[in-house]
Structures are given as C-alpha cells and as structure tokens.
Design a protein around this motif. Structure first.
Motif, mmCIF file in Angstrom:
data_model
loop_
_atom_site.group_PDB
_atom_site.id
_atom_site.type_symbol
_atom_site.label_atom_id
_atom_site.label_comp_id
_atom_site.label_asym_id
_atom_site.label_seq_id
_atom_site.Cartn_x
_atom_site.Cartn_y
_atom_site.Cartn_z
ATOM 1 N N MET A 47 -7.545 11.249 -5.184
ATOM 2 C CA MET A 47 -8.287 10.244 -5.937
ATOM 3 C C MET A 47 -7.929 10.295 -7.420
ATOM 4 S SD MET A 47 -11.984 9.833 -4.023
ATOM 5 C CE MET A 47 -12.366 11.580 -3.857
ATOM 6 N N HIS A 58 -8.957 15.872 -1.221
ATOM 7 C CA HIS A 58 -9.418 14.486 -1.360
ATOM 8 C C HIS A 58 -9.529 14.127 -2.846
ATOM 9 C CE1 HIS A 58 -11.763 14.969 2.715
ATOM 10 N NE2 HIS A 58 -10.472 15.227 2.827
ATOM 11 N N PHE A 102 -5.496 7.156 -5.615
ATOM 12 C CA PHE A 102 -5.840 6.730 -4.255
ATOM 13 C C PHE A 102 -7.346 6.511 -4.144
ATOM 14 C CE2 PHE A 102 -1.765 8.716 -3.621
ATOM 15 C CZ PHE A 102 -1.195 8.040 -2.558
ATOM 16 N N LYS A 103 -7.739 5.658 -3.203
ATOM 17 C CA LYS A 103 -9.144 5.445 -2.888
ATOM 18 C C LYS A 103 -9.393 5.796 -1.422
ATOM 19 C CE LYS A 103 -10.021 1.913 -6.388
ATOM 20 N NZ LYS A 103 -10.500 0.538 -6.663
ATOM 21 N N HIS A 104 -10.556 6.383 -1.171
ATOM 22 C CA HIS A 104 -10.926 6.723 0.201
ATOM 23 C C HIS A 104 -11.257 5.443 0.952
ATOM 24 C CE1 HIS A 104 -13.931 8.166 3.302
ATOM 25 N NE2 HIS A 104 -12.835 8.838 3.598
ATOM 26 N N TRP A 115 0.817 -1.214 0.000
ATOM 27 C CA TRP A 115 0.000 0.000 0.000
ATOM 28 C C TRP A 115 0.848 1.260 0.000
ATOM 29 C CZ3 TRP A 115 -4.868 -1.373 -0.694
ATOM 30 C CH2 TRP A 115 -5.352 -2.574 -0.139
ATOM 31 N N PHE A 129 -6.747 7.585 2.973
ATOM 32 C CA PHE A 129 -6.659 7.181 1.575
ATOM 33 C C PHE A 129 -5.547 6.156 1.398
ATOM 34 C CE2 PHE A 129 -8.812 11.185 1.476
ATOM 35 C CZ PHE A 129 -9.694 11.104 0.407
ATOM 36 N N MET A 147 -3.544 3.554 -1.843
ATOM 37 C CA MET A 147 -3.368 3.079 -3.213
ATOM 38 C C MET A 147 -2.870 1.648 -3.139
ATOM 39 S SD MET A 147 -0.745 4.453 -6.158
ATOM 40 C CE MET A 147 -1.388 6.140 -6.129
ATOM 41 N N ASP A 148 -3.541 0.745 -3.841
ATOM 42 C CA ASP A 148 -3.143 -0.650 -3.877
ATOM 43 C C ASP A 148 -2.017 -0.816 -4.892
ATOM 44 O OD1 ASP A 148 -2.868 -3.379 -4.019
ATOM 45 O OD2 ASP A 148 -5.003 -3.797 -4.259
#
Length: 200
Positions: free
Chosen positions: A161, A157, A165-167, A144, A182, A184-185
């Motif tokens: 995104m 935010h 990134f995802k919330h 991550w 937040f 990020m995978d």
C-alpha cells in the motif's frame, strides 16, 4: 488480454528500448540458481520475524514454491534489476491466479506479479523494481499492476500500500494461504515518467 505463457522478452518486444527501464531479463541458469537462493533466504527472513508465511514443517510451501519458480523461469517470465551488474531484486510477470481473480478481472490488461524477492531488505531494491515494472507496463498499455499476498502478513500488505497498491479484497481458498489481493491503477498516475535507477 491474458498473458498465459508469454515471456517477458515477448511481452516487452514492442517497447522502444531508448525508453525501456533498466529491467534485466533473467534467462541464464545462474539466474535460476539466484532466484531459488533468494526464495530460501526469504523463508529464513520471515521466520526470523515470527511470521507464519512460508511455514516450515508439514505445512511448508517450499517444495511447491521452488517448483513454481522453475515453471515461471522456464517460461521466461522473470525480470530483475541489477545496479552495478549484480541482480538485487527479482519478480515474475505472469498470468493472474484463477483461484483468486474473476474471469472478468483476468481478461483485463494487466501486469501480474509473482515471486517478488529481494537480496537485502531496507535498500529500496523492491521499490526500485516495482517502479521499473510499473513504467514498462504503462508503456505497454496495461491498466493494472496486480498481485496476491499471504493473507496474514499484514506488514507486507502495508508495504504494498505504501508503494501505491490498493487492497481489492481477500479471498479464502482451501489449501491456499495467499489471497489478499492488491492492485495499482496505472491509468491514475498521470503521464509516464522516464525511469532512472536510483543510486545504490
């Protein structure tokens, strides 16, 4: 895997320098002064936009922020990018904030970002730095890339995104105005691309 107290030079020591993205380890006193100046400029910029982040006055977080910058800098956790030998964006790669993340999340392999600052907005400096750190963390084997953001700064935010990134959730902790979380995978993006610094 936690990163408490780990300097970036130790963090990335095993990476093959032929493939290492153009991150600059910020270790000199002139770098410390630059980071403090960028933080002051960030406070002025968000105030000019009518945002309540870094609110001046009795609720100001400036004193804490500058103390935290010194702590992170003394631990050797700041990196930046420097096209044309001038540092234009900085970030600390540090440990997750235990106020916001669970022990299970903290134990996961990750790069945690803090004190993300740019010299000038609209030049893609922040996106370039994020790309460089992402590449380094993928090569390191992190799962991550994570950060926490001021809860009411919805424009920020949206920026993260847009960067991928995802919330995750928003944590409300008394006395803390950050807490929008937040991530990020780094396993979801396919193969690691070699990072090339975009031309300024």
């Amino acid at each position: 895997m936690t990163t408490t107290g780990l300097s970036v030079s130790d963090r990335y020591a095993d990476q093959d320098r032929r493939w290492f993205p153009p991150l600059v380890f910020l270790e000199r006193e002139e770098h410390r002064e630059l980071i403090h100046r960028l933080r002051n400029e960030a406070e002025e910029w968000v105030a000019s936009k009518g945002l309540d982040q870094y609110t001046a006055g009795p609720n100001s977080k400036s004193e804490f922020a500058h103390s935290d910058i010194d702590r992170l800098f003394d631990a050797g956790q700041f990196v930046g990018i420097a096209p044309h030998d001038q540092v234009v964006a900085v970030v600390a790669v540090t440990e997750p904030d235990a106020d916001f993340w669970t022990p299970e999340e903290i134990a996961e392999p990750q790069g945690y970002l803090s004190r993300f600052l740019v010299a000038e907005h609209g030049k893609h400096y922040g996106a370039n730095l994020l790309s460089a750190v992402k590449t380094a963390e993928m090569r390191r084997g992190s799962r991550w890339l994570r950060l926490d953001v001021w809860r009411t700064n919805t424009a920020l935010h949206a920026y993260y995104m847009r960067q991928g990134f995802k919330h995750v959730r928003t944590e409300v902790v008394p006395g803390r105005m950050s807490g929008a979380l937040f991530q990020m995978d780094l396993h979801g993006g396919g193969k690691v691309e070699d990072y090339d610094m975009p031309k300024a």
